[in-house]
Scaffold this active site. Structure first.
Site, PDB file in Angstrom:
ATOM      1  N   SER A   1      33.250 136.034  38.735  1.00 57.58           N
ATOM      2  CA  SER A   1      34.390 135.377  38.081  1.00 57.58           C
ATOM      3  C   SER A   1      35.554 135.141  39.048  1.00 57.58           C
ATOM      4  O   SER A   1      35.921 136.028  39.826  1.00 57.58           O
ATOM      5  CB  SER A   1      34.871 136.235  36.908  1.00 57.58           C
ATOM      6  OG  SER A   1      36.067 135.689  36.387  1.00 57.58           O
TER       7      SER A   1
ATOM      8  N   LYS B   1      32.172 135.519  23.680  1.00 61.05           N
ATOM      9  CA  LYS B   1      33.258 134.738  23.073  1.00 61.05           C
ATOM     10  C   LYS B   1      33.185 134.720  21.539  1.00 61.05           C
ATOM     11  O   LYS B   1      34.203 134.626  20.871  1.00 61.05           O
ATOM     12  CB  LYS B   1      33.237 133.301  23.601  1.00 61.05           C
ATOM     13  CG  LYS B   1      33.738 133.180  25.037  1.00 61.05           C
ATOM     14  CD  LYS B   1      33.831 131.727  25.449  1.00 61.05           C
ATOM     15  CE  LYS B   1      34.232 131.592  26.897  1.00 61.05           C
ATOM     16  NZ  LYS B   1      34.391 130.195  27.328  1.00 61.05           N
TER      17      LYS B   1
ATOM     18  N   GLY C   1      26.162 117.778  24.659  1.00 54.88           N
ATOM     19  CA  GLY C   1      26.105 119.210  24.372  1.00 54.88           C
ATOM     20  C   GLY C   1      26.832 119.522  23.081  1.00 54.88           C
ATOM     21  O   GLY C   1      27.715 118.752  22.654  1.00 54.88           O
TER      22      GLY C   1
ATOM     23  N   GLY D   1      27.289 123.195  22.211  1.00 58.60           N
ATOM     24  CA  GLY D   1      27.327 124.660  22.218  1.00 58.60           C
ATOM     25  C   GLY D   1      28.743 125.184  22.105  1.00 58.60           C
ATOM     26  O   GLY D   1      29.656 124.476  21.646  1.00 58.60           O
TER      27      GLY D   1
ATOM     28  N   ASN E   1      23.265 115.717  21.683  1.00 58.22           N
ATOM     29  CA  ASN E   1      22.744 117.046  22.039  1.00 58.22           C
ATOM     30  C   ASN E   1      21.228 117.047  21.996  1.00 58.22           C
ATOM     31  O   ASN E   1      20.610 116.304  21.225  1.00 58.22           O
ATOM     32  CB  ASN E   1      23.292 118.100  21.060  1.00 58.22           C
ATOM     33  CG  ASN E   1      23.078 119.509  21.590  1.00 58.22           C
ATOM     34  OD1 ASN E   1      23.306 119.771  22.768  1.00 58.22           O
ATOM     35  ND2 ASN E   1      22.625 120.415  20.737  1.00 58.22           N
TER      36      ASN E   1
ATOM     37  N   VAL F   1      19.446 117.778  17.976  1.00 57.70           N
ATOM     38  CA  VAL F   1      20.364 116.838  17.321  1.00 57.70           C
ATOM     39  C   VAL F   1      21.070 117.484  16.116  1.00 57.70           C
ATOM     40  O   VAL F   1      22.228 117.160  15.817  1.00 57.70           O
ATOM     41  CB  VAL F   1      19.622 115.531  16.939  1.00 57.70           C
ATOM     42  CG1 VAL F   1      18.607 115.757  15.850  1.00 57.70           C
ATOM     43  CG2 VAL F   1      20.604 114.447  16.582  1.00 57.70           C
TER      44      VAL F   1
END
Ligand SMILES: NC(=O)c1ccc[n+]([C@@H]2O[C@H](COP(=O)([O-])OP(=O)(O)OC[C@H]3O[C@@H](n4cnc5c(N)ncnc54)[C@H](OP(=O)(O)O)[C@@H]3O)[C@@H](O)[C@H]2O)c1
Length: 293
Positions: free
Chosen positions: A24, A75, A137, A139, A161, A164
């Site tokens: 990171s 997250k 995308g 996500g 995506n 779909v």
């Protein structure tokens, strides 16, 4: 505000939690913000085992931590750890920033979308207003950027995506909050090619896997389209190479978004808005140097 030479000053404790997290850049970015703001902070990268996230957050805050950045894969779990969510975190369904106010008051925020919007509009200099946007995308990251993009009043957002049904549920989720933007969705194979896009955002993790997306070249407006990969790397991603080969106007990776989302977290924790230009230039130099070796 404390001075760098005031060694008795209270050091604010922050960290990024994820798995893996050793790569990171967040510790380096936040230390640069702190030096620039003349305050002392401690900012570490904490690798957390699956199943140990809630405990790790509890330990961090009980030991005086003031704020956390949260990255993959926590997250979504971080939403449950927060006692209250900002609107943008609630819309994203994901938290990348935890702000400690008291043991009973930990705020969950999501600064990813603002990071992208500031990078596109301020750093790159492309206005989103009235533009046609293609997002590839559906996500976690795309959930975080969708509404902040809508708030800039693009004319249209098409979400494509691989699966779909995920593109469809994303578009439906935001259907009541579209302001003046129209939306559509499709599979990757059925992206409409008749009207090319001003801004094309790769929000998939295909670049991480060095997989080509097999996109039709007609979606690019030659010499105009901004092609933006949320992923950043020392070398241009496959998506950005494809964009350049097909004569896009500009090709950019997500390093600027990373720095801008960090700046917004720093502001939420400390009330100080850091300058992002110097650290972004420094990181770009470092990444390119790694590329030249
Ligand atoms: N710059 C920044 O600050 C920043 C912040 C957050 C995220 N990111 C980047 O954003 C990207 C996405 O992250 P995420 O958290 O949204 O991941 P995620 O939730 O796992 O979503 C992955 C997305 O990629 C698609 N996908 C995966 N492999 C693919 C392939 N080979 N071909 C086509 N589509 C593929 C998935 O499609 P399906 O639904 O069909 O599986 C899904 O839409 C990552 O590269 C990450 O590094 C950058």
């Amino acid at each position: 505000m404390g001075s760098l030479f005031d060694f008795d000053a209270v050091r604010h404790r922050f960290a990024v939690m994820g798995n893996p997290v050793s790569h990171s850049l967040s510790p380096r970015i936040h230390q640069a913000f702190a030096r620039q703001s003349n305050i002392q902070i401690e900012y570490t990268a904490i690798q957390v085992d699956p199943g140990g996230f809630t405990q790790a957050v509890g330990n961090f805050f009980s030991q005086g931590g003031k704020g956390l950045n949260i990255t993959v894969p926590f997250k979504h779990e971080a939403v449950k750890v927060a006692n209250c969510l900002t609107d943008r975190a609630s819309q994203a369904g994901a938290v990348n920033t935890l702000i400690w106010k008291s043991d009973q008051h930990i705020i969950g925020d999501n600064t990813d979308g603002q990071g992208l919007v500031v990078d596109i509009q301020k750093n790159i200099g492309v206005s989103i207003d009235s533009k046609r946007i293609l997002i590839i995308g559906a996500g976690g990251a795309v959930h975080g950027i969708f509404f902040p993009l809508v708030e800039q009043h693009p004319a249209h957002i098409h979400v494509a995506n691989r699966t779909v049904s995920r593109a469809e549920s994303l578009v439906q989720k935001f259907s009541g909050k579209l302001l003046d933007t129209t939306t559509s969705f499709s599979s990757l194979e059925n992206i409409p090619c008749t009207d090319p896009f001003d801004i094309i955002i790769n929000g998939t993790s295909s670049s991480l896997q060095h997989k080509s997306l097999a996109l039709p070249a007609q979606i690019i407006k030659p010499d105009v389209s901004l092609c933006y990969d949320l992923m950043y790397a020392s070398q241009p991603t496959d998506f950005l190479l494809w964009a350049a080969e097909n004569h896009c106007g500009m090709a950019r990776d997500g390093l600027g978004m990373l720095v801008e989302q960090a700046a917004e977290s720093f502001y939420q924790w400390l009330g100080i808005r850091p300058k992002t230009g110097p650290i972004l230039a420094d990181l770009e130099r470092t990444l390119h140097a790694a590329n030249d070796q």
